[in-house]
Design a protein around this motif. Structure first.
Motif, short mmCIF file in Angstrom:
data_model
loop_
_atom_site.label_atom_id
_atom_site.label_comp_id
_atom_site.label_asym_id
_atom_site.label_seq_id
_atom_site.Cartn_x
_atom_site.Cartn_y
_atom_site.Cartn_z
N VAL A 244 0.81 -1.22 0.00
CA VAL A 244 0.00 0.00 0.00
C VAL A 244 0.85 1.28 0.00
N GLU A 245 2.16 1.13 0.09
CA GLU A 245 3.01 2.33 0.09
C GLU A 245 2.95 3.02 -1.26
N ASP A 246 3.05 4.36 -1.20
CA ASP A 246 2.91 5.14 -2.42
C ASP A 246 3.44 6.54 -2.12
N GLU A 247 4.09 7.15 -3.07
CA GLU A 247 4.65 8.50 -2.84
C GLU A 247 3.58 9.54 -2.52
N ARG A 248 2.35 9.28 -2.96
CA ARG A 248 1.27 10.22 -2.68
C ARG A 248 0.67 10.01 -1.30
N ALA A 249 1.06 8.91 -0.63
CA ALA A 249 0.42 8.54 0.63
C ALA A 249 1.01 9.30 1.80
N GLY A 250 0.18 10.07 2.48
CA GLY A 250 0.60 10.75 3.70
C GLY A 250 0.17 9.98 4.93
N ALA A 251 -0.66 8.96 4.75
CA ALA A 251 -1.25 8.26 5.89
C ALA A 251 -1.42 6.79 5.56
N ILE A 252 -0.98 5.93 6.46
CA ILE A 252 -1.24 4.50 6.33
C ILE A 252 -1.86 4.03 7.63
N CYS A 253 -3.00 3.38 7.52
CA CYS A 253 -3.66 2.81 8.69
C CYS A 253 -3.68 1.30 8.51
N THR A 254 -3.31 0.57 9.55
CA THR A 254 -3.39 -0.89 9.47
C THR A 254 -4.20 -1.41 10.64
N PHE A 255 -4.77 -2.57 10.43
CA PHE A 255 -5.48 -3.26 11.50
C PHE A 255 -5.07 -4.70 11.48
N ASP A 256 -4.77 -5.28 12.63
CA ASP A 256 -4.73 -6.73 12.64
C ASP A 256 -5.53 -7.31 13.78
N GLY A 257 -6.25 -8.36 13.42
CA GLY A 257 -7.03 -9.12 14.38
C GLY A 257 -6.21 -10.34 14.77
N ARG A 258 -6.07 -10.54 16.07
CA ARG A 258 -5.23 -11.62 16.57
C ARG A 258 -5.98 -12.55 17.49
N VAL A 259 -5.45 -13.74 17.65
CA VAL A 259 -6.07 -14.71 18.54
C VAL A 259 -5.78 -14.30 19.98
N ARG A 260 -6.85 -14.09 20.73
CA ARG A 260 -6.70 -13.74 22.15
C ARG A 260 -6.67 -14.99 23.00
N ASN A 261 -6.17 -14.84 24.21
CA ASN A 261 -6.11 -15.99 25.12
C ASN A 261 -7.46 -16.27 25.79
N HIS A 262 -8.38 -15.31 25.65
CA HIS A 262 -9.71 -15.51 26.21
C HIS A 262 -10.77 -15.07 25.21
N ASN A 263 -11.91 -15.71 25.25
CA ASN A 263 -13.05 -15.22 24.51
C ASN A 263 -14.28 -15.48 25.35
N ASP A 264 -15.08 -14.46 25.54
CA ASP A 264 -16.30 -14.61 26.33
C ASP A 264 -15.98 -15.18 27.71
N GLY A 265 -14.82 -14.80 28.24
CA GLY A 265 -14.44 -15.23 29.58
C GLY A 265 -13.86 -16.64 29.66
N LYS A 266 -13.80 -17.34 28.52
CA LYS A 266 -13.29 -18.71 28.55
C LYS A 266 -11.88 -18.76 27.97
N ALA A 267 -11.02 -19.55 28.58
CA ALA A 267 -9.64 -19.66 28.13
C ALA A 267 -9.59 -20.50 26.84
N VAL A 268 -9.05 -19.90 25.79
CA VAL A 268 -9.00 -20.55 24.48
C VAL A 268 -7.68 -21.32 24.36
N SER A 269 -7.77 -22.61 24.01
CA SER A 269 -6.53 -23.37 23.85
C SER A 269 -6.17 -23.54 22.39
N LYS A 270 -7.18 -23.46 21.51
CA LYS A 270 -6.92 -23.70 20.09
C LYS A 270 -7.97 -22.98 19.27
#
Lengths: 165, 85, 165, 85
Positions: free
Chosen positions: C18-44
């Motif tokens: 996404v880099e470009d000489e016209r770009a003054g702004a780059i926004c990124t997002f990443d979604g990652r696996v958390r160790n908990h979901n809905d209060g429960k410990a996620v193992s896999k």
């Protein structure tokens, strides 16, 4: 943690600084030097900071974000000195359990950094002029600073939309 | 108008103001009571372009108010409109 | 460009895309696996995709973002297969002249990816159960899927806020 | 209720539906006129948990509408609630 950096901002340590097992969302922002500003071709750009206060205020902004939003960690850095086109001028990274908070806090931090930190940008254009870009509240004016017949004259230039990134 | 005695303050200049003053810092003796008076005094002496309304001010590395008093040995920075990011 | 990836999402090529000489702004997002979901410990955790349609729809989302917002480039990727805590499940990068557009488009892309792409998440918890997490419109229910006495039983579990990242 | 002739469609199952069916794909002969009829036919045969209202459907790798007709040789995917990201 907020820091000023005199050399290239390396994004990976800042990104790594916000990683956390509880983080489901990381939002980052980087502001980069564009090849144009306000329709003029930029040949050179430098940032000057009042370092002591900029670092203090940068850390205040991050503390505010941690207070206002449900986020886990936040980190930001701002360059000083000479930059070239494509260089990263400012970088922000935020981690949160959920994406809504990550986006809002990242946006808050970059907005406040641009609004409040004593950091100034000098643009030099291919056509020769140079300007201290003044974007306070993004509605003010840039004062074009030109050496002229042995004394200083000040020509007011619109700091339009394009001074924002 | 001030009835204060003379104080010596250390002023650091940045960006446009440094260019206009031609110096990065200096010691100044002043009888100005407030930071606003001090800025206007220096502004008229050196023909700075920016009015006080467009500036912020910091004392001893913290933001301050223009109506704050000037104290002997203060380190003062007049902050032109910022443009980070 | 949107892609599904069976192995670790490397962020730097997507960011570079996404880099470009016209770009003054780059926004990124990443979604990652958390160790908990809905209060429960996620193992896999694993993601399954209907690949043909997910890739097609992912590219439609990116085309929509390019149409709706004043951005320069956008790229996104989504993992499939088994992930562990901290792994990147989804990554979005957007460049624009100005930050407002970069933030809005990045948010649009991640929201639409989560809402529309035929990709499913199966969470296995440390306490043993596993669930196909159903977050359609983020107001529906997760159906807990447990092998039980030789046949399948389906226990409905709230997919609350915590299924969002 | 359909007055159609028999068609053969290829169905691919994902996620919860694959678990419930115990198969990743199969050919099915059906007289169902619409995709909704087809889903309900298969749902009642295999005791799928999700009602048609909670599902989407795709035909030949494009999203389709439940009221669309079933055509011979269609490749059909019933799409359970998604949870990407």
């Amino acid at each position: 943690m907020f820091s000023l950096m005199e050399t290239d901002i390396a994004e990976s340590p800042l990104r790594a600084a916000v990683e956390d097992e509880r983080a489901g969302a990381i939002c980052t922002f980087d502001g980069r030097v564009r090849n144009h500003n306000d329709g003029k071709a930029v040949s050179k750009l430098s940032y000057e900071a009042y370092a002591e206060l900029a670092e203090k205020e940068g850390n205040v902004v991050i503390a505010e974000a941690l207070e206002k939003f449900n986020i886990i960690r936040a980190a930001a850095a701002h360059r000083t000195g000479d930059l070239k086109i494509g260089d990263v001028a400012v970088f922000v990274a935020v981690s949160a359990a959920h994406r809504e908070d990550a986006f809002k806090a990242c946006r808050y931090i970059i907005d406040e950094i641009k609004l409040r930190l004593p950091i100034w940008k000098k643009e030099t254009y291919i056509d020769g002029g140079s300007v201290w870009v003044n974007c306070q509240s993004c509605s003010s004016h840039a004062h074009k600073h030109v050496a002229d017949k042995g004394r200083h004259s000040h020509e007011v230039a619109r700091a339009s939309e394009s001074t924002r990134s | 108008m001030s009835l204060e005695g003379s104080k010596t303050v250390y002023i650091k200049y940045f960006a446009l103001l440094r260019d206009e003053r031609g110096l990065a810092s200096e010691n100044i003796s002043t009888e100005a009571a407030t930071l606003a008076e001090l800025y206007n005094e220096i502004r008229s002496r050196h023909d700075f372009s920016l009015p006080v309304e467009r500036m912020s001010v910091a004392v001893n590395d913290d933001f301050a108010e223009w109506h704050n008093r000037v104290n002997d040995k203060d380190v003062i920075v007049f902050v032109p409109p910022v443009a980070g990011g």
